[in-house]
Design an enzyme around this catalytic site. Structure first.
Site, PDB file in Angstrom:
ATOM      1  N   CYS A 104       0.622  -1.193   0.076  1.00  0.00           N
ATOM      2  CA  CYS A 104       0.043  -0.121  -0.245  1.00  0.00           C
ATOM      3  C   CYS A 104       0.712   1.308   0.015  1.00  0.00           C
ATOM      4  CB  CYS A 104      -0.955  -0.162   1.227  1.00  0.00           C
ATOM      5  SG  CYS A 104      -2.341   1.087   0.954  1.00  0.00           S
ATOM      6  N   HIS A 105       0.871   2.074   1.379  1.00  0.00           N
ATOM      7  CA  HIS A 105       1.719   3.191   1.092  1.00  0.00           C
ATOM      8  C   HIS A 105       3.119   2.848   1.916  1.00  0.00           C
ATOM      9  CE1 HIS A 105      -2.122   5.131   0.905  1.00  0.00           C
ATOM     10  NE2 HIS A 105      -1.566   6.246   0.826  1.00  0.00           N
TER      11      HIS A 105
END
Length: 171
Positions: A104-105
């Site tokens: 994800c991030h």
């Protein structure tokens, strides 16, 4: 052979992006040790479903002592990358070609470490432009493996992320 995996995280991590990979890694005998600014604090996921007691403060650990790095997504990687200690810690794994798992991030921390240029990577759609500016070949795929680095986009990709992360550790 069991590996020692550093998991860097703080508040607002994406709950399932920590719990599912950590459980998958532990199920096959690997040790997942959580690292934040201070040991003993409890961090909470952004969904409010998961609380994690932190094993070690960043000043208590050495990257050299770990076999792999795990970076859960959510807002946690963006918060951590403001602290040079986490940036340098993460950079070590990329520089030494140790397995790195970022979902994800998670790649945001590796962007700040300037460790992604020339790699093929994925991540959450909102950081695609950031990744491209960091010099990566961005792929919108559930999992991308580039040498020692395993990246995925979002919670839906966790089965593929876990599979490829475990594969990296069996090499």
């Amino acid at each position: 052979m069991a590996k020692r995996i550093a998991c860097v995280m703080t508040n607002l991590f994406e709950d399932s992006e920590y719990t599912e990979p950590a459980n998958a890694l532990r199920e096959v005998g690997h040790a997942v040790e959580t690292i934040e600014k201070e040991s003993g604090v409890v961090v909470t996921g952004k969904q409010g479903e998961t609380e994690v007691a932190i094993d070690y403060g960043i000043d208590e650990v050495k990257a050299e002592d770990y076999d792999a790095l795990f970076i859960p997504g959510g807002f946690s990687p963006d918060i951590l990358r403001a602290d040079e200690r986490f940036v340098e810690f993460s950079k070590h794994f990329m520089d030494e070609n140790k397995p790195v798992f970022a979902i994800c991030h998670g790649p945001q921390l590796l962007i700040t470490a300037k460790a992604l240029e020339g790699r093929t990577v994925t991540g959450y759609k909102s950081i695609a432009v950031d990744l491209e500016y960091a010099g990566v070949n961005f792929k919108d795929e559930e999992v991308v493996v580039c040498h020692n680095l395993v990246t995925s986009r979002q919670p839906d990709d966790l089965p593929a992320f876990n599979r490829e992360s475990l594969k990296q550790l069996s090499n």
